[in-house]
Scaffold this motif. Structure first.
Motif, PDB file in Angstrom:
ATOM      1  N   MET A  68      33.855  28.141  45.967  1.00 26.15           N
ATOM      2  CA  MET A  68      34.348  29.023  44.934  1.00 26.15           C
ATOM      3  C   MET A  68      34.625  30.415  45.482  1.00 26.15           C
ATOM      4  N   THR A  69      33.804  30.835  46.449  1.00 28.61           N
ATOM      5  CA  THR A  69      33.980  32.169  47.019  1.00 28.61           C
ATOM      6  C   THR A  69      35.355  32.319  47.655  1.00 28.61           C
ATOM      7  N   LYS A  70      35.780  31.303  48.377  1.00 22.53           N
ATOM      8  CA  LYS A  70      37.084  31.383  49.037  1.00 22.53           C
ATOM      9  C   LYS A  70      38.212  31.490  48.017  1.00 22.53           C
ATOM     10  N   PHE A  71      38.104  30.747  46.932  1.00 19.58           N
ATOM     11  CA  PHE A  71      39.110  30.822  45.876  1.00 19.58           C
ATOM     12  C   PHE A  71      39.149  32.225  45.264  1.00 19.58           C
ATOM     13  N   LEU A  72      37.981  32.750  44.901  1.00 22.31           N
ATOM     14  CA  LEU A  72      37.913  34.086  44.303  1.00 22.31           C
ATOM     15  C   LEU A  72      38.452  35.147  45.261  1.00 22.31           C
ATOM     16  N   LEU A  73      38.076  35.035  46.524  1.00 22.24           N
ATOM     17  CA  LEU A  73      38.556  35.994  47.524  1.00 22.24           C
ATOM     18  C   LEU A  73      40.071  35.898  47.694  1.00 22.24           C
ATOM     19  N   ALA A  74      40.589  34.674  47.707  1.00 18.34           N
ATOM     20  CA  ALA A  74      42.038  34.498  47.836  1.00 18.34           C
ATOM     21  C   ALA A  74      42.774  35.124  46.651  1.00 18.34           C
ATOM     22  N   VAL A  75      42.285  34.885  45.442  1.00 15.65           N
ATOM     23  CA  VAL A  75      42.921  35.467  44.251  1.00 15.65           C
ATOM     24  C   VAL A  75      42.817  36.993  44.302  1.00 15.65           C
ATOM     25  N   VAL A 134      42.614  38.978  46.959  1.00 16.61           N
ATOM     26  CA  VAL A 134      43.526  39.507  47.974  1.00 16.61           C
ATOM     27  C   VAL A 134      44.983  39.380  47.518  1.00 16.61           C
ATOM     28  N   ILE A 135      45.348  38.241  46.972  1.00 19.15           N
ATOM     29  CA  ILE A 135      46.721  38.053  46.496  1.00 19.15           C
ATOM     30  C   ILE A 135      47.028  39.036  45.364  1.00 19.15           C
ATOM     31  N   ALA A 136      46.083  39.207  44.451  1.00 15.24           N
ATOM     32  CA  ALA A 136      46.283  40.164  43.354  1.00 15.24           C
ATOM     33  C   ALA A 136      46.453  41.578  43.899  1.00 15.24           C
ATOM     34  N   ALA A 137      45.681  41.943  44.906  1.00 13.19           N
ATOM     35  CA  ALA A 137      45.802  43.274  45.502  1.00 13.19           C
ATOM     36  C   ALA A 137      47.188  43.463  46.120  1.00 13.19           C
TER      37      ALA A 137
END
Length: 154
Positions: free
Chosen positions: A1-8, A10-13
């Motif tokens: 889940m951490t990787k998904f949250l981090l990806a979202v 970073v992409i949102a940023a």
């Protein structure tokens, strides 16, 4: 889940904050073009578009800290100094954007539309506040990349 949250996060940023920093940086020179040629409707249209981009993506940028908090919570780093500093700088960047950049853009646009005039000093001050906003985001980005205790080895 951490990787998904981090990806979202970073992409949102990238998708939300990137356009604000670019459009906000382009606004003062575009407004100066309106000053130089008050009858140039395309210059005025450009400043309107840049301001609208800043407004829309500023609102969309709210997802960045939301997913940042979720990621930090999942990683168990909510109490880490680097994250607290990043949160404070992010909050300061939001204040600079909401209280100093966007209202000044609106005032410059209003002056251009009503009287056909743009105050050169106002565009210089706006450029300074935009630079501060961009510097705050750059600092947060650096903290996110080289955070203490990083597993990346940086």
């Amino acid at each position: 889940m951490t990787k998904f949250l981090l990806a979202v996060h970073v992409i949102a940023a990238i998708v939300a904050i990137g356009p604000v920093t670019v459009a906000a940086s382009m606004f003062p020179p575009a407004a100066r073009k309106v000053l130089e040629a008050p009858d140039d409707t395309s210059a005025l249209a450009t400043t309107r578009l840049l301001h609208r981009i800043c407004q829309v993506y500023a609102v969309a940028g709210v997802v960045v800290p939301v997913f940042g908090f979720a990621t930090a919570s999942d990683m168990g780093v909510l109490g880490d100094t680097w994250l607290i500093v990043s949160i404070a700088l992010t909050a300061l960047a939001a204040v600079v954007l909401a209280a100093l950049v966007l209202p000044r853009q609106s005032a410059i646009l209003e002056g251009a539309v009503q009287g056909g005039t743009v105050d050169r000093a106002a565009t210089a001050r706006l450029a300074m506040f935009t630079g501060i906003f961009n510097l705050l985001w750059a600092t947060v980005t650096v903290l996110m990349i080289i955070r203490p205790g990083s597993t990346t080895g940086a």
